[in-house]
Write an enzyme that holds these catalytic residues in place. Structure first.
Site, PDB file in Angstrom:
ATOM      1  N   TRP A  49       0.765  -1.188  -0.063  1.00 32.90           N
ATOM      2  CA  TRP A  49       0.020   0.150   0.156  1.00 32.90           C
ATOM      3  C   TRP A  49       0.779   1.173  -0.050  1.00 32.90           C
ATOM      4  O   TRP A  49       0.396   2.356  -0.153  1.00 32.90           O
ATOM      5  CB  TRP A  49      -0.862  -0.170   1.241  1.00 32.90           C
ATOM      6  CG  TRP A  49      -2.027  -0.969   1.217  1.00 32.90           C
ATOM      7  CD1 TRP A  49      -2.196  -2.029   0.208  1.00 32.90           C
ATOM      8  CD2 TRP A  49      -3.289  -1.120   2.251  1.00 32.90           C
ATOM      9  NE1 TRP A  49      -3.321  -2.803   0.290  1.00 32.90           N
ATOM     10  CE2 TRP A  49      -3.856  -2.206   1.802  1.00 32.90           C
ATOM     11  CE3 TRP A  49      -3.768  -0.254   3.171  1.00 32.90           C
ATOM     12  CZ2 TRP A  49      -5.263  -2.547   2.237  1.00 32.90           C
ATOM     13  CZ3 TRP A  49      -4.769  -0.642   3.815  1.00 32.90           C
ATOM     14  CH2 TRP A  49      -5.578  -1.691   3.507  1.00 32.90           C
ATOM     15  N   HIS A  62      12.577  -2.340  -0.772  1.00 36.74           N
ATOM     16  CA  HIS A  62      11.737  -1.736  -1.904  1.00 36.74           C
ATOM     17  C   HIS A  62      12.704  -0.800  -2.686  1.00 36.74           C
ATOM     18  O   HIS A  62      13.193   0.003  -1.874  1.00 36.74           O
ATOM     19  CB  HIS A  62      10.592  -1.293  -1.280  1.00 36.74           C
ATOM     20  CG  HIS A  62       9.393  -1.092  -2.473  1.00 36.74           C
ATOM     21  ND1 HIS A  62       9.776   0.268  -3.302  1.00 36.74           N
ATOM     22  CD2 HIS A  62       8.623  -1.709  -2.933  1.00 36.74           C
ATOM     23  CE1 HIS A  62       8.654   0.267  -4.211  1.00 36.74           C
ATOM     24  NE2 HIS A  62       8.056  -0.937  -4.194  1.00 36.74           N
ATOM     25  N   GLU A  98      11.185  -6.548  -8.831  1.00 36.06           N
ATOM     26  CA  GLU A  98      10.501  -5.228  -9.370  1.00 36.06           C
ATOM     27  C   GLU A  98      11.329  -4.321 -10.056  1.00 36.06           C
ATOM     28  O   GLU A  98      12.242  -3.464  -9.731  1.00 36.06           O
ATOM     29  CB  GLU A  98      10.169  -4.564  -8.112  1.00 36.06           C
ATOM     30  CG  GLU A  98       8.941  -5.282  -7.110  1.00 36.06           C
ATOM     31  CD  GLU A  98       8.203  -4.446  -6.417  1.00 36.06           C
ATOM     32  OE1 GLU A  98       6.880  -4.679  -6.436  1.00 36.06           O
ATOM     33  OE2 GLU A  98       8.720  -3.361  -5.896  1.00 36.06           O
ATOM     34  N   SER A 142       3.544  -2.224 -11.985  1.00 31.69           N
ATOM     35  CA  SER A 142       2.460  -2.011 -12.827  1.00 31.69           C
ATOM     36  C   SER A 142       1.650  -3.357 -13.142  1.00 31.69           C
ATOM     37  O   SER A 142       1.044  -3.357 -14.278  1.00 31.69           O
ATOM     38  CB  SER A 142       2.747  -1.053 -14.062  1.00 31.69           C
ATOM     39  OG  SER A 142       3.179   0.092 -13.991  1.00 31.69           O
ATOM     40  N   GLY A 156       1.499  -2.482  -6.140  1.00 34.00           N
ATOM     41  CA  GLY A 156       1.135  -0.972  -5.588  1.00 34.00           C
ATOM     42  C   GLY A 156      -0.112  -0.657  -5.910  1.00 34.00           C
ATOM     43  O   GLY A 156      -1.169  -1.070  -5.292  1.00 34.00           O
TER      44      GLY A 156
END
Ligand code: 13P
Length: 262
Positions: free
Chosen positions: A19, A103, A175, A221, A242
């Site tokens: 989130w 991240h 990612e 995405s 996300g």
């Protein structure tokens, strides 16, 4: 690789929402209550990684559901003079199961390095949390054809000194930084290529059996439109989502897409 396709069924498929810095505690409660009935028959593990202040509310709101709660970071020390930080023990005590580590937004904006990612990962494992360790190349690195070098370096450093036994609780998220929040998804082939490469690195470090069992997610995405194609790939065992994780129907559609994997 044929072996990766054969072993795909052995791995846990995990769809996790990240989130980021979105939703207050009351908004988090409302969103989780909206998501829960939509994912109750999920064929995969469903996780929501939420901001620190939402965690207690999120754990409470998902009691009796199949949704697991994760944090978005943790510190490596048990306690002490680290103003603003949160320990693994604090997360554990309130019922958090997963924690996102390394991240790219933390690497880019908050000085996260492979060394601190490694420390946080080891601390999370020692506390019995499941780290979702994020790796990925910048656009410039991809254009310079050094994606594999970048990924191998991150995997080796981030998982340094993690034992083969501990790897049972580690999730890797690939990612590509250029795909995050940009609407530019990696193609299923690009995602598969790098996720497969990550598995070959894990094979080198921990052996075939351990590598074959590690869940490797794709993130960047990923949405309700492209999830099925990505999740079909032999080395893509889930997603770290996300933007689309903030919309109940979209997140639920991604969870549902795991049932179409084969
Ligand atoms: P988006 O799905 O918004 O691109 O974010 C991906 C991500 O960073 C998940 O950790």
């Amino acid at each position: 690789m044929i072996l990766d396709a054969l072993t795909k069924g052995m791995r846990k498929t995990i769809i996790a929402g990240n989130w980021k810095m979105n939703k207050t505690p009351s908004e988090a409660k409302a969103l989780l209550e909206e998501i829960a009935p939509l994912v109750k028959d999920a064929k995969c593990e469903v996780v929501a990684c939420v901001p620190y202040v939402d965690l207690a509310t999120a754990v409470e709101a998902t009691k009796g559901t199949n949704i697991k709660i994760g944090a978005e970071n943790c510190h490596w020390e048990e306690k002490g003079a680290y103003t603003g930080e949160i320990s693994t023990g604090m997360l554990k005590e309130i019922g958090v199961e997963y924690v996102v580590i390394g991240h790219s937004e933390r690497r880019q904006y908050f000085g996260e390095t492979d060394e601190t990612v490694n420390k946080r990962t080891k601390a999370a494992l020692a506390a019995g949390l499941k780290p979702i360790v994020c790796v990925g190349e910048l656009l410039w690195e991809r254009e310079c054809n050094i994606t594999n070098e970048v990924i191998a370096r991150q995997i080796k450093l981030d998982l340094w000194d993690v034992t083969p036994e501990e790897m049972a609780n580690v999730v890797i998220a690939y990612e590509p930084v250029w795909a995050i929040g940009t609407g530019k998804t990696a193609t299923a082939e690009q995602a598969e290529e790098v996720c497969g490469f990550i598995r070959s690195c894990l094979k080198e470090m921990f052996g075939l059996e351990v590598a074959a069992a590690v869940t490797i997610q794709y993130g960047g995405s990923m949405n309700d439109q492209n999830a099925a194609e990505l999740l079909k790939k032999p080395n893509v065992d889930g997603g770290l989502i996300g933007g689309a994780s903030l919309v109940a129907e979209k997140f639920a559609a991604i969870v549902a897409a795991t049932a179409l994997e084969y």
